[in-house]
Design a protein around this motif. Structure first.
Motif, short mmCIF file in Angstrom:
data_model
loop_
_atom_site.label_atom_id
_atom_site.label_comp_id
_atom_site.label_asym_id
_atom_site.label_seq_id
_atom_site.Cartn_x
_atom_site.Cartn_y
_atom_site.Cartn_z
N VAL A 49 0.85 -1.20 0.00
CA VAL A 49 0.00 0.00 0.00
C VAL A 49 0.88 1.24 0.00
O VAL A 49 1.84 1.32 0.76
N LEU A 50 0.56 2.22 -0.84
CA LEU A 50 1.31 3.46 -0.89
C LEU A 50 0.57 4.59 -0.20
O LEU A 50 -0.65 4.72 -0.31
N HIS A 51 1.34 5.42 0.50
CA HIS A 51 0.88 6.70 1.04
C HIS A 51 1.74 7.76 0.36
O HIS A 51 2.93 7.53 0.14
N ALA A 52 1.17 8.91 0.06
CA ALA A 52 1.92 9.92 -0.68
C ALA A 52 1.77 11.30 -0.06
O ALA A 52 0.84 11.56 0.70
N GLY A 53 2.66 12.20 -0.45
CA GLY A 53 2.58 13.59 -0.04
C GLY A 53 2.61 13.76 1.47
O GLY A 53 3.37 13.11 2.16
N ARG A 54 1.77 14.67 1.97
CA ARG A 54 1.73 14.93 3.41
C ARG A 54 1.40 13.69 4.21
O ARG A 54 1.87 13.52 5.33
N ALA A 55 0.60 12.80 3.65
CA ALA A 55 0.23 11.58 4.36
C ALA A 55 1.45 10.69 4.59
O ALA A 55 1.51 9.96 5.57
N ALA A 56 2.42 10.76 3.70
CA ALA A 56 3.64 9.96 3.87
C ALA A 56 4.62 10.62 4.84
O ALA A 56 5.44 9.95 5.44
N LEU A 57 4.50 11.92 5.00
CA LEU A 57 5.39 12.66 5.90
C LEU A 57 4.67 12.94 7.22
O LEU A 57 4.35 14.06 7.55
N ARG A 58 4.39 11.91 7.94
CA ARG A 58 3.63 12.01 9.19
C ARG A 58 4.41 12.78 10.24
O ARG A 58 5.62 12.67 10.33
N LYS A 59 3.70 13.51 11.08
CA LYS A 59 4.32 14.39 12.08
C LYS A 59 4.21 13.85 13.50
O LYS A 59 4.32 14.61 14.45
N GLU A 60 3.99 12.56 13.66
CA GLU A 60 3.92 12.00 15.01
C GLU A 60 5.26 12.19 15.73
O GLU A 60 6.26 12.50 15.11
N ASP A 61 5.27 12.00 17.04
CA ASP A 61 6.46 12.26 17.85
C ASP A 61 7.65 11.37 17.52
O ASP A 61 8.78 11.82 17.52
N THR A 62 7.40 10.10 17.25
CA THR A 62 8.50 9.18 16.98
C THR A 62 8.26 8.47 15.65
O THR A 62 7.13 8.44 15.15
#
Length: 114
Positions: free
Chosen positions: A38-51
């Motif tokens: 499964v692919l995630h792209a753009g902002r969804a691929a650059l997640r901003k969670e803590d770790t």
């Protein structure tokens, strides 16, 4: 029971979730195992969670949410094994992938590899 599709796409229900689990490959036919890529792209691929681990878990949750939205809650069991990559942290690719443009040849990939 699903299994006849090798490839499909999904559009997120809103702009906030754009790019989450947007493309699926059913690899069962080629691997003999029930395996999805499964692919995630753009902002969804650059997640901003803590770790990084939290980011991977968020991507997996988003994937499961998408599958359940497509096929229904009861039709999608919990995975027995899950893996999420984070190409943006990979030294050589930095999250980039390529596609073959119209008129491109294998030589174009050789040139890129130099």
């Amino acid at each position: 029971r699903e299994g006849g599709r090798d490839f499909w796409g999904w559009t997120a229900p809103n702009g906030r979730r754009r790019g989450e689990a947007f493309q699926f490959w059913n690899l069962q036919r080629s691997t003999g195992r029930p395996l999805l890529l499964v692919l995630h792209a753009g902002r969804a691929a650059l997640r901003k969670e803590d770790t990084r681990e939290e980011a991977k878990e968020a991507a997996i949750r988003a994937t499961m949410d998408a599958l359940r939205a497509i096929f229904g809650e009861e039709a999608v069991p919990a995975p027995t094994l899950k893996l999420a990559t984070q190409w943006e942290h990979e030294h050589f690719s930095r999250g980039v992938y390529s596609h073959v443009a119209v008129g491109a040849t294998a030589r174009d990939y050789d040139v890129l590899a130099e």
